[in-house]
Design an enzyme around this catalytic site. Structure first.
Site, PDB file in Angstrom:
ATOM      1  N   LYS A   3       0.843  -1.204   0.000  1.00 37.40           N
ATOM      2  CA  LYS A   3       0.000   0.000   0.000  1.00 37.40           C
ATOM      3  C   LYS A   3       0.875   1.249   0.000  1.00 37.40           C
ATOM      4  O   LYS A   3       1.884   1.305   0.718  1.00 37.40           O
ATOM      5  CB  LYS A   3      -0.917  -0.014   1.223  1.00 37.40           C
ATOM      6  CG  LYS A   3      -1.901   1.153   1.273  1.00 37.40           C
ATOM      7  CD  LYS A   3      -2.814   1.042   2.485  1.00 37.40           C
ATOM      8  CE  LYS A   3      -3.815   2.189   2.540  1.00 37.40           C
ATOM      9  NZ  LYS A   3      -4.759   2.069   3.680  1.00 37.40           N
ATOM     10  N   SER A  34      -9.389   2.294   3.167  1.00 42.70           N
ATOM     11  CA  SER A  34      -8.479   2.934   2.235  1.00 42.70           C
ATOM     12  C   SER A  34      -7.493   1.980   1.573  1.00 42.70           C
ATOM     13  O   SER A  34      -6.707   2.393   0.706  1.00 42.70           O
ATOM     14  CB  SER A  34      -7.694   4.031   2.964  1.00 42.70           C
ATOM     15  OG  SER A  34      -6.893   3.488   4.010  1.00 42.70           O
ATOM     16  N   SER A  73      -9.944   0.188   7.433  1.00 46.05           N
ATOM     17  CA  SER A  73      -9.377   0.206   6.088  1.00 46.05           C
ATOM     18  C   SER A  73      -8.786  -1.112   5.615  1.00 46.05           C
ATOM     19  O   SER A  73      -8.407  -1.233   4.455  1.00 46.05           O
ATOM     20  CB  SER A  73      -8.315   1.301   5.976  1.00 46.05           C
ATOM     21  OG  SER A  73      -8.917   2.567   6.040  1.00 46.05           O
TER      22      SER A  73
END
Length: 457
Positions: free
Chosen positions: A74, A149, A173
């Site tokens: 990420k 996210s 997330s």
């Protein structure tokens, strides 16, 4: 292949790491144009790392438990020499000069980082879209969001581009993208996965982890990366026994299990509630656990969560030129506006709300050992956003779609989402929450459910 399967093939010399990585890079090239999961791919570096692993195997040495496994990272996690924009136009062009402890430990265990996956700006939304990178889409239904996210990692893993994708979980997330993409998303006890070496944050709600297709993959990744880190004062010691080898040794018979569709305050879409409650019943019946009443009514802590999070966002914005702040996402800009009026009374009120939440959950976990809820209160919504303004006919604010995830960020409890079924065109998840420091209970329960209801990956 799942991560564990692939790693064992590479360790045994039956599969070349270079072949596995090349196949992953090919899948990214073929598929990512339709999904927007990756924002940076380092094919040359990944193939070079794979060759090193193959050389290690050829010497008769063990490259590690994640040998040759392609890893998506990420973009909120730093990798030295790679872009480090964190989804923000404010940091476009920035390059990381260090590597996140979690990522470094995964690499040391044999994983091969292939690229960075998309995040909304600074991770501050439950759908994955940004001015810098555009929109990320759900492999099950490209018009819908994979969540956020950690939506880029979820899309990469769910589509089969890679077996593992790192993520963060500040309000859900990891669990929200896992729910919408049919994956396993685990947020450990606060501090379970270290966040060094330069994590910025004062809210104490941020957790690091991984998105996978199986609970065993998650357990192996955790065994490779957890443990104390001098750069993270909240980091916890590694468990005395590995998570992976302990998964099947937990006796769930008689475990007191409570089900709550709404934590007593959060509206839930009826289709989602029905699908997830069916999964909860199957888990209880199939494991010999004992259902007990939840008797749990939490107060809404959205305002407290926002107040505690404001300084973290302000830390990213305070040095930005004023004329560039108009380019950030409105959600992020609102945090910046709130920082200018934040006062001591608001902070005290937020900490007191958090204390009441912790007390309510402590009382709840005196009555039950495991709490089951939906992982998301509404089906996946359009990929471009916005987040739902109404759930089950009731108006909700920004926190409505996060209502059953972010409380456990405030409290620090371990929580995992596993696939429960489908609702509204995409998967939806069953969330399992255990007592703090009882991460193994949550993981073992999820593994038992996975055996009862294998999910087609």
């Amino acid at each position: 292949m799942n991560a564990v399967e692939l790693a064992e093939e590479v360790r045994a010399g039956r599969r070349a790491a270079r072949e596995a990585v090349a196949e992953a890079l090919g899948r990214i090239e073929r598929s990512d144009g339709a999904l927007g999961a990756f924002v940076h791919v380092d094919a040359e570096g990944a193939l070079a790392r794979a060759r090193e692993i193959d050389a290690t195997v050829a010497r008769g040495e063990d490259p590690g438990p994640l040998a040759g496994v392609p890893l998506a990272v990420k973009e909120l996690h730093a990798v030295a020499g790679w872009p480090y924009a964190m989804g923000s136009v404010l940091h476009a062009g920035r390059v990381a000069d260090h590597t996140s402890t979690m990522v470094a430990r995964a690499i040391a265990a044999g994983a091969v980082p292939v690229g960075l996956t998309a995040s909304p700006e600074f991770g501050r939304a439950s759908f994955t879209a940004s001015v810098l990178h555009g929109v990320t889409r759900n492999p099950h239904a490209p018009e819908l969001t994979p969540g956020g996210s950690s939506g880029g990692s979820a899309a990469a893993v769910a589509s089969g581009m890679v077996p593992l994708g790192t993520g963060t979980d500040g309000a859900g997330s990891l669990r929200i993208p896992a729910s919408y993409c049919g994956l396993v998303g685990f947020k450990g006890t606060y501090g379970r996965v270290p966040r060094g070496p330069r994590h910025r944050g004062t809210a104490e709600n941020d957790h690091y982890g991984v998105l996978t297709r199986t609970v065993r993959d998650t357990a192996r990744f955790l065994d490779c990366v957890c443990g104390t880190d001098e750069y993270d004062r909240a980091s916890l010691p590694a468990p005395t026994a590995p998570f992976e080898t302990s998964l099947d040794g937990v006796d769930l018979r008689g475990l007191r299990v409570a089900w709550s569709p709404d934590l007593g305050y959060a509206p839930c879409d009826p289709e989602v509630a029905a699908v997830v409650e069916d999964a909860a019943r199957a888990f209880i019946a199939g494991t010999g656990a004992r259902r007990v009443p939840a008797d749990l009514t939490l107060e809404s802590c959205g305002a407290a969560f926002r107040t505690l999070s404001v300084p973290d966002v302000h830390a990213e914005l305070r040095d930005a030129p004023a004329d560039r702040l108009d380019s950030v996402h409105p959600t992020v800009r609102r945090y910046g506006d709130a920082a200018r009026t934040l006062d001591a009374d608001a902070l005290v009120d937020a900490h007191e709300a958090r204390a009441r939440l912790v007390a309510a959950l402590a009382e709840g976990f005196a009555r039950f050992d495991l709490l089951l809820t939906p992982a998301t209160q509404a089906p996946a919504f359009p990929a471009e956003g916005p987040m739902p303004a109404e759930i089950a006919g009731r108006p909700v604010d920004h926190w409505g779609a996060l209502a059953v995830t972010f409380p456990f960020n405030l409290s620090g409890h371990p929580a995992i989402s596993v696939p429960a079924g489908r609702a509204g065109g995409t998967p939806t998840g069953l969330q399992m929450v255990a007592r703090r420091h009882e991460d193994l209970v949550a993981l073992a329960a999820a593994a038992a459910y996975e055996r009862l209801r294998p999910w087609p990956t």
